[in-house]
Design a protein around this motif. Structure first.
Motif, PDB file in Angstrom:
ATOM      1  N   THR A  53      34.954  48.485  60.731  1.00  0.00           N
ATOM      2  CA  THR A  53      33.577  48.076  59.429  1.00  0.00           C
ATOM      3  C   THR A  53      31.942  47.997  59.887  1.00  0.00           C
ATOM      4  OG1 THR A  53      35.037  47.351  57.969  1.00  0.00           O
ATOM      5  CG2 THR A  53      32.460  47.479  57.524  1.00  0.00           C
ATOM      6  N   ALA A  54      32.283  46.828  60.717  1.00  0.00           N
ATOM      7  CA  ALA A  54      30.689  46.798  62.083  1.00  0.00           C
ATOM      8  C   ALA A  54      30.529  47.628  62.309  1.00  0.00           C
ATOM      9  CB  ALA A  54      30.597  45.496  62.355  1.00  0.00           C
ATOM     10  N   LEU A  55      31.245  48.668  63.073  1.00  0.00           N
ATOM     11  CA  LEU A  55      30.270  50.009  63.506  1.00  0.00           C
ATOM     12  C   LEU A  55      30.560  50.580  63.491  1.00  0.00           C
ATOM     13  CD1 LEU A  55      33.400  49.237  66.955  1.00  0.00           C
ATOM     14  CD2 LEU A  55      30.528  48.864  66.889  1.00  0.00           C
ATOM     15  N   ALA A  56      31.185  50.867  62.225  1.00  0.00           N
ATOM     16  CA  ALA A  56      30.587  52.219  60.853  1.00  0.00           C
ATOM     17  C   ALA A  56      31.851  53.793  61.305  1.00  0.00           C
ATOM     18  CB  ALA A  56      29.438  52.840  60.877  1.00  0.00           C
ATOM     19  N   ILE A  57      32.498  53.184  62.350  1.00  0.00           N
ATOM     20  CA  ILE A  57      33.624  54.153  62.670  1.00  0.00           C
ATOM     21  C   ILE A  57      33.805  55.384  61.528  1.00  0.00           C
ATOM     22  CG2 ILE A  57      36.282  54.592  64.086  1.00  0.00           C
ATOM     23  CD1 ILE A  57      35.498  51.434  64.876  1.00  0.00           C
ATOM     24  N   HIS A  58      34.049  56.163  61.908  1.00  0.00           N
ATOM     25  CA  HIS A  58      34.311  57.549  61.206  1.00  0.00           C
ATOM     26  C   HIS A  58      35.248  58.269  62.210  1.00  0.00           C
ATOM     27  CE1 HIS A  58      31.473  59.996  62.722  1.00  0.00           C
ATOM     28  NE2 HIS A  58      30.533  59.315  63.219  1.00  0.00           N
ATOM     29  N   LYS A  60      34.937  61.122  63.567  1.00  0.00           N
ATOM     30  CA  LYS A  60      34.856  62.322  65.001  1.00  0.00           C
ATOM     31  C   LYS A  60      34.398  60.528  65.866  1.00  0.00           C
ATOM     32  CE  LYS A  60      33.050  66.130  62.472  1.00  0.00           C
ATOM     33  NZ  LYS A  60      33.105  66.269  61.166  1.00  0.00           N
ATOM     34  N   ASP A  61      34.191  59.769  65.538  1.00  0.00           N
ATOM     35  CA  ASP A  61      33.950  58.766  66.313  1.00  0.00           C
ATOM     36  C   ASP A  61      35.908  58.801  68.039  1.00  0.00           C
ATOM     37  OD1 ASP A  61      32.067  57.787  66.346  1.00  0.00           O
ATOM     38  OD2 ASP A  61      32.666  56.464  64.600  1.00  0.00           O
ATOM     39  N   SER A  62      35.300  58.822  69.337  1.00  0.00           N
ATOM     40  CA  SER A  62      36.087  58.415  69.722  1.00  0.00           C
ATOM     41  C   SER A  62      35.838  56.593  71.291  1.00  0.00           C
ATOM     42  CB  SER A  62      36.533  59.208  70.874  1.00  0.00           C
ATOM     43  OG  SER A  62      35.344  59.818  71.404  1.00  0.00           O
ATOM     44  N   PHE A  63      36.179  56.592  71.162  1.00  0.00           N
ATOM     45  CA  PHE A  63      36.174  55.288  72.394  1.00  0.00           C
ATOM     46  C   PHE A  63      36.563  55.572  73.845  1.00  0.00           C
ATOM     47  CE2 PHE A  63      36.523  52.541  68.927  1.00  0.00           C
ATOM     48  CZ  PHE A  63      36.087  51.245  69.362  1.00  0.00           C
ATOM     49  N   LEU A  64      35.421  54.509  74.406  1.00  0.00           N
ATOM     50  CA  LEU A  64      35.633  54.843  76.525  1.00  0.00           C
ATOM     51  C   LEU A  64      35.751  52.998  76.762  1.00  0.00           C
ATOM     52  CD1 LEU A  64      34.759  57.442  78.654  1.00  0.00           C
ATOM     53  CD2 LEU A  64      34.601  55.252  78.813  1.00  0.00           C
ATOM     54  N   SER A  65      36.783  52.348  77.581  1.00  0.00           N
ATOM     55  CA  SER A  65      36.763  51.797  77.865  1.00  0.00           C
ATOM     56  C   SER A  65      36.975  51.426  79.018  1.00  0.00           C
ATOM     57  CB  SER A  65      37.599  50.423  76.978  1.00  0.00           C
ATOM     58  OG  SER A  65      37.311  49.785  77.059  1.00  0.00           O
ATOM     59  N   TRP A  66      36.627  50.414  79.876  1.00  0.00           N
ATOM     60  CA  TRP A  66      37.261  49.995  81.347  1.00  0.00           C
ATOM     61  C   TRP A  66      37.894  48.879  81.496  1.00  0.00           C
ATOM     62  CZ3 TRP A  66      34.232  45.942  83.448  1.00  0.00           C
ATOM     63  CH2 TRP A  66      33.095  45.576  82.882  1.00  0.00           C
ATOM     64  N   MET A  67      37.334  47.761  80.139  1.00  0.00           N
ATOM     65  CA  MET A  67      37.233  46.567  80.045  1.00  0.00           C
ATOM     66  C   MET A  67      39.564  46.201  80.310  1.00  0.00           C
ATOM     67  SD  MET A  67      35.056  45.269  79.755  1.00  0.00           S
ATOM     68  CE  MET A  67      34.924  44.212  78.375  1.00  0.00           C
ATOM     69  N   PRO A  68      39.885  45.163  81.269  1.00  0.00           N
ATOM     70  CA  PRO A  68      40.356  45.396  81.759  1.00  0.00           C
ATOM     71  C   PRO A  68      41.339  45.040  79.663  1.00  0.00           C
ATOM     72  CG  PRO A  68      39.733  43.618  81.969  1.00  0.00           C
ATOM     73  CD  PRO A  68      38.608  43.977  81.717  1.00  0.00           C
ATOM     74  N   LEU A  69      43.241  45.827  79.831  1.00  0.00           N
ATOM     75  CA  LEU A  69      43.758  44.810  78.551  1.00  0.00           C
ATOM     76  C   LEU A  69      44.336  43.412  78.488  1.00  0.00           C
ATOM     77  CD1 LEU A  69      45.482  48.574  77.839  1.00  0.00           C
ATOM     78  CD2 LEU A  69      43.492  48.178  76.770  1.00  0.00           C
ATOM     79  N   ILE A  84      43.954  50.706  64.317  1.00  0.00           N
ATOM     80  CA  ILE A  84      44.298  51.130  63.578  1.00  0.00           C
ATOM     81  C   ILE A  84      43.693  52.015  63.015  1.00  0.00           C
ATOM     82  CG2 ILE A  84      43.386  48.892  61.857  1.00  0.00           C
ATOM     83  CD1 ILE A  84      45.555  47.865  63.239  1.00  0.00           C
ATOM     84  N   THR A  85      42.099  52.039  63.265  1.00  0.00           N
ATOM     85  CA  THR A  85      41.061  52.691  62.503  1.00  0.00           C
ATOM     86  C   THR A  85      41.742  54.611  62.783  1.00  0.00           C
ATOM     87  OG1 THR A  85      39.639  52.593  64.591  1.00  0.00           O
ATOM     88  CG2 THR A  85      39.312  51.247  62.260  1.00  0.00           C
ATOM     89  N   GLY A  86      42.505  54.896  63.609  1.00  0.00           N
ATOM     90  CA  GLY A  86      42.665  56.235  63.820  1.00  0.00           C
ATOM     91  C   GLY A  86      42.314  56.646  63.945  1.00  0.00           C
ATOM     92  N   ILE A  87      41.525  56.701  65.188  1.00  0.00           N
ATOM     93  CA  ILE A  87      41.241  57.434  66.300  1.00  0.00           C
ATOM     94  C   ILE A  87      41.330  57.681  68.174  1.00  0.00           C
ATOM     95  CG2 ILE A  87      38.841  57.516  64.780  1.00  0.00           C
ATOM     96  CD1 ILE A  87      37.381  55.772  67.004  1.00  0.00           C
TER      97      ILE A  87
END
Length: 403
Positions: A53-58, A60-69, A84-87
């Motif tokens: 919600t805070a990121l207003a995800i819709h 068409k959005d997609s993530f890119l991350s290099w942060m370790p899991l 969870i948000t299905g993107i």
């Protein structure tokens, strides 16, 4: 080579209760005592939904991350949230980012990723390798979340200025605050708004004092940023030593409560009791205040503060001034307090990552001491060369180890 793979799922799924333990995540251990933060499915669902919600995800959005899991920001914010948000999410191995940081924005351009994140050091590290002007278009980036470390407004500014050549929006950097005990996220700035720097008089940063604004050019300026307001399902308050809420503008202990907040530490009732107030708030160990605009400003970690001559000194303030020197680089310098038995007072010791010969380091010591005294009024007891800074899995300096 990346290949599509199809997985066969088991015929039945285990359905946990909301209050069952989902996993244990260890707090950073920057103070020498990593503790197992218990997170339930209830905690994680509430925090991931709140971040969405805070990121207003819709869609068409997609993530890119290099942060370790193996880090809460990598695992929860950059992996579970898009799940969870299905993107779509694009994951880059951390070692690859460290080897070739330029790939971060190159891949963001190629995959048209709209949500990215990085702790403070990542922006500086990327800029050091940004030499020629690649033909990128970064106009599709909506958010680059900046958290997990003290945030330097000067660095946010430089990153945005240099990436403006690739059409990166000025509002892209989103300064946030979180911790393992909050699952990950506690407070977020508003998306679509430019980040807000905060310049304070460094002599008025003690617990219980009112923060004093100064100009950016002021000799006594310590710089911070606003990190927004609590996200959904999370409450936040600033308290005094007796856990009573203080007025806005007064520096106090940051405490949190809510559906995303842990019930305590695994098999560690003693630490759990220490962390909780009698009315059920979790003590974060961080200090800060609420600004005039109602946003949180984090000033530092309580255990990292160096007490010298009756004054509180924040290590990252010293480090920020030290990196003004050409020979000292961000993420390769650490200040910490050491108690001197002889003088019976706290002393400041500075560690600088230095790979050349000690003979070449000696003249630099004098220059660093002079610069820090002139700029911040700090008397540095020792400046010591070190091959490598000891850090936790989440990139925080182990100051206790250096001390």
């Amino acid at each position: 080579i990346i290949q599509d793979q199809t997985y066969d799922y088991p015929a039945s799924f285990y359905e946990p209760d909301a209050d069952e333990l989902a996993f244990i995540q260890f707090s950073s251990g920057s103070t020498g005592d990593p503790k197992g933060v218990m997170l339930t499915h209830h905690n994680l669902i509430h925090n991931t939904c709140a971040i969405g919600t805070a990121l207003a995800i819709h869609s068409k959005d997609s993530f890119l991350s290099w942060m370790p899991l193996t880090h809460d920001m990598g695992l929860i914010a950059c992996h579970l949230v898009p799940f969870i948000t299905g993107i779509n999410q694009n994951l880059m191995p951390t070692e690859l980012f460290i080897r070739r940081p330029i790939l971060w924005m190159k891949k963001a351009h190629e995959h048209k990723a709209s949500i990215l994140s990085s702790p403070n050091f990542g922006y500086n590290y990327f800029l050091k390798f940004l030499k020629n002007e690649p033909d990128w278009d970064l106009s599709h980036i909506k958010v680059i979340a900046n958290g997990a470390e003290p945030i330097l407004p000067e660095l946010c500014d430089e990153f945005l200025k240099r990436c403006a050549a690739f059409n990166l929006k000025r509002s892209a950097i989103l300064n946030v605050y979180g911790l393992a005990e909050a699952s990950v996220g506690a407070a977020f700035s508003k998306i679509g708004k430019e980040f807000v720097p905060v310049y304070l008089h460094r002599d008025y940063l003690n617990l219980g004092e009112r923060a004093v604004n100064v100009s950016k050019e002021d000799q006594n300026c310590a710089s911070f940023v606003e990190v927004g307001q609590p996200i959904d399902y999370c409450q936040l308050r600033i308290s005094d030593e007796t856990n009573e809420r203080v007025e806005d503008g007064i520096i106090g202990h940051i405490q949190i409560k809510g559906d995303n907040v842990t019930q305590g530490y695994y098999n560690n009732p003693e630490s759990t009791e220490k962390a909780l107030t009698s009315d059920g708030w979790v003590k974060t160990g961080d200090l800060g205040f609420i600004s005039e605009s109602g946003n949180l400003v984090v000033t530092g970690r309580e255990k990292d503060i160096i007490f010298v001559n009756g004054k509180n000194v924040y290590p990252h303030d010293i480090e920020r001034v030290a990196i003004e020197m050409e020979e000292v680089d961000l993420g390769r310098v650490a200040a910490c307090g050491v108690y001197d038995q002889k003088t019976q007072s706290g002393e400041i010791v500075l560690f600088v990552v230095y790979k050349k010969s000690p003979e070449k380091f000696a003249p630099l010591v004098k220059e660093i001491k002079k610069h820090l005294y002139k700029r911040g009024g700090w008397s540095i007891k020792e400046v010591l060369p070190i091959r490598k800074l000891p850090k936790t899995t989440s990139g925080k300096v182990k100051r206790y180890e250096l001390a």
